[in-house]
Enzyme design. Sequence first.
Site, PDB file in Angstrom:
ATOM      1  N   LEU A   1       4.429   5.616   0.911  1.00 28.72           N
ATOM      2  CA  LEU A   1       3.743   5.089   2.092  1.00 28.72           C
ATOM      3  C   LEU A   1       2.228   5.093   1.901  1.00 28.72           C
ATOM      4  O   LEU A   1       1.532   4.193   2.384  1.00 28.72           O
ATOM      5  CB  LEU A   1       4.148   5.895   3.327  1.00 28.72           C
ATOM      6  CG  LEU A   1       5.589   5.631   3.767  1.00 28.72           C
ATOM      7  CD1 LEU A   1       6.089   6.717   4.711  1.00 28.72           C
ATOM      8  CD2 LEU A   1       5.708   4.258   4.427  1.00 28.72           C
ATOM      9  N   TYR A   2       1.722   6.082   1.187  1.00 29.27           N
ATOM     10  CA  TYR A   2       0.291   6.101   0.857  1.00 29.27           C
ATOM     11  C   TYR A   2      -0.053   4.878  -0.001  1.00 29.27           C
ATOM     12  O   TYR A   2      -1.018   4.155   0.279  1.00 29.27           O
ATOM     13  CB  TYR A   2      -0.051   7.391   0.121  1.00 29.27           C
ATOM     14  CG  TYR A   2      -1.485   7.461  -0.367  1.00 29.27           C
ATOM     15  CD1 TYR A   2      -2.522   7.680   0.526  1.00 29.27           C
ATOM     16  CD2 TYR A   2      -1.787   7.306  -1.713  1.00 29.27           C
ATOM     17  CE1 TYR A   2      -3.842   7.747   0.085  1.00 29.27           C
ATOM     18  CE2 TYR A   2      -3.094   7.373  -2.167  1.00 29.27           C
ATOM     19  CZ  TYR A   2      -4.117   7.589  -1.264  1.00 29.27           C
ATOM     20  OH  TYR A   2      -5.417   7.652  -1.710  1.00 29.27           O
ATOM     21  N   ALA A   3       0.740   4.652  -1.047  1.00 29.97           N
ATOM     22  CA  ALA A   3       0.511   3.508  -1.918  1.00 29.97           C
ATOM     23  C   ALA A   3       0.664   2.197  -1.158  1.00 29.97           C
ATOM     24  O   ALA A   3      -0.063   1.228  -1.411  1.00 29.97           O
ATOM     25  CB  ALA A   3       1.469   3.545  -3.105  1.00 29.97           C
ATOM     26  N   ALA A   4       1.588   2.151  -0.208  1.00 29.28           N
ATOM     27  CA  ALA A   4       1.808   0.928   0.569  1.00 29.28           C
ATOM     28  C   ALA A   4       0.568   0.560   1.385  1.00 29.28           C
ATOM     29  O   ALA A   4       0.158  -0.599   1.422  1.00 29.28           O
ATOM     30  CB  ALA A   4       3.011   1.101   1.492  1.00 29.28           C
TER      31      ALA A   4
ATOM     32  N   LYS B   1      -2.551   1.490   0.818  1.00 35.15           N
ATOM     33  CA  LYS B   1      -3.639   1.135  -0.080  1.00 35.15           C
ATOM     34  C   LYS B   1      -3.388  -0.214  -0.742  1.00 35.15           C
ATOM     35  O   LYS B   1      -4.322  -0.989  -0.990  1.00 35.15           O
ATOM     36  CB  LYS B   1      -3.819   2.224  -1.136  1.00 35.15           C
ATOM     37  CG  LYS B   1      -4.343   3.550  -0.589  1.00 35.15           C
ATOM     38  CD  LYS B   1      -5.718   3.414   0.018  1.00 35.15           C
ATOM     39  CE  LYS B   1      -6.339   4.767   0.360  1.00 35.15           C
ATOM     40  NZ  LYS B   1      -7.697   4.632   0.953  1.00 35.15           N
TER      41      LYS B   1
END
Length: 271
Positions: free
Chosen positions: A147-150, A152
């Site tokens: 979810l962090y990568a999503a 960003k």
Amino acid sequence: MSRVWFITGASRGLGRAFAEAALRAGDRVVGAARNIEPLADLARRYPGHLVRLPLDVTDRAAVFEAVGRAAAAFGRLDIVLNNAGGLLLGMVEEATEEQIRAHFDVNLFGAIWVTQAVLPHLRAQGSGHILQVTTMGTGGGFPMVGLYAAGKSALDSVSEAVAMEAEQFGVKLTIVQMGGYDTGLFTTGTTMTTPDPRYQELRDKLIEMWGDDAGPAPDTAAPVIMELVDLPEPPRRLIVGGASYDVVRQDLQARTAEYRAWEHLSRKAPG
């Protein structure tokens, strides 16, 4: 003439490191954060060069007001460093709706609000450089940080569009894809999901793989940013960190190889 920076998330981690580097170079800084007290020592050391603004970037109206005050403080904005963010750590299935929405409110929508708020000022003066802080992990998802990568990754895409939309007005934009630095993101900046025991084996493997190394100090990245903002024609994207550059390059090579392996299937469709 000294430049004017507007930095979100300026009270700790990379934001503080970049603010301190800019002040050391003789530039002026408007540092915005939810808690501005940690910036008090910088304000004492650089009187007249640092303005501290309390700001929650998830509040769009407050962002526009803060940007207006920032532009008025020193008469212009030259470098906008969109740095505020947090980490939602856990498997996608474990995350609650509240956690996911709160996470995207900061990491994606907060950055968009700042971008929308600064563009009229930069367009009017015919110059400016927006630095969108994302991560070297935007090329794809990874367990526990999906979810962090999503968030960003979405910011990457939005920023690409903004760069093309704003360049006609003399405004430059660089997506700054940060590697792993000891920013406190995994401690004070982290929201944890409630662990599901069915994922424990994978979780243990990931924790063992990551180890205890928090990464280099944030100030080691500051010279790269200072050199970046000095460039007359800065890149659209920049990976910050040699080890991270190698990881991204390997990932791109693997991804390209996968596309090529299945090219025959892709080409069966006319689109």
